[in-house]
Motif scaffolding. Sequence first.
Motif, mmCIF file in Angstrom:
data_model
loop_
_atom_site.group_PDB
_atom_site.id
_atom_site.type_symbol
_atom_site.label_atom_id
_atom_site.label_comp_id
_atom_site.label_asym_id
_atom_site.label_seq_id
_atom_site.Cartn_x
_atom_site.Cartn_y
_atom_site.Cartn_z
ATOM 1 N N GLY A 46 0.801 -1.226 0.000
ATOM 2 C CA GLY A 46 0.000 0.000 0.000
ATOM 3 C C GLY A 46 0.829 1.269 0.000
ATOM 4 N N VAL A 50 -2.375 6.787 -4.215
ATOM 5 C CA VAL A 50 -3.565 6.557 -5.027
ATOM 6 C C VAL A 50 -3.916 7.862 -5.731
ATOM 7 C CG1 VAL A 50 -6.003 5.929 -4.986
ATOM 8 C CG2 VAL A 50 -4.390 4.722 -3.518
ATOM 9 N N ARG A 53 -9.876 7.453 -6.943
ATOM 10 C CA ARG A 53 -10.658 6.371 -6.328
ATOM 11 C C ARG A 53 -12.053 6.379 -6.933
ATOM 12 N NH1 ARG A 53 -9.269 7.547 -1.570
ATOM 13 N NH2 ARG A 53 -7.827 5.836 -1.285
ATOM 14 N N GLU A 84 -7.815 3.144 -7.152
ATOM 15 C CA GLU A 84 -8.511 2.223 -6.261
ATOM 16 C C GLU A 84 -9.968 2.120 -6.674
ATOM 17 O OE1 GLU A 84 -7.553 1.604 -1.845
ATOM 18 O OE2 GLU A 84 -9.219 3.039 -1.865
ATOM 19 N N SER A 121 -6.733 -3.465 -1.295
ATOM 20 C CA SER A 121 -6.129 -2.261 -0.726
ATOM 21 C C SER A 121 -5.657 -2.490 0.704
ATOM 22 C CB SER A 121 -7.099 -1.086 -0.788
ATOM 23 O OG SER A 121 -8.270 -1.389 -0.074
ATOM 24 N N ARG A 130 -6.810 -2.228 -5.398
ATOM 25 C CA ARG A 130 -5.875 -1.204 -5.835
ATOM 26 C C ARG A 130 -5.207 -1.712 -7.104
ATOM 27 N NH1 ARG A 130 -2.903 1.561 -1.097
ATOM 28 N NH2 ARG A 130 -5.025 2.235 -0.795
#
Length: 137
Positions: A46, A50, A53, A84, A121, A130
Amino acid sequence: MTGMVTVRLVRGAPPAQAASPVRPAPHVGVRAPGLDDTQWRRLSRGQFRVDARLDLHGYIVQEAFEEFHRFMQRSRVMGWRCVEIVTGLGSGARGGSIRRELPHWLHRADIAPMVLGVVHSHQGNRGALRLLLRKKR
């Protein structure tokens, strides 16, 4: 006559080969060929930022697919590297229908070449994926 093209069909001829082989989309949590150790470690821990989303809570499957498809096309145009997709866990014994369909969507011929890696994720959250996307060339 100018501009006229004659096409001759040959029965039993092999289909035309694509210029480059189509890469299949990776499976969730499985390291794909071409993904180096460092990127895989960062993705699975992780550590990638990101860029965007997409939350698919409350959608029916067809609407969710349309949103997902638009989102993936936009991610290509924007040059996003890590995105994501939130599906939620779903209320059924096998999980929600969007959650079950998402892996199939990732294997579509227009989406699979964009995806380099797929992980949950968070280990405790199976309702979000993800995606590490290939760099635009």
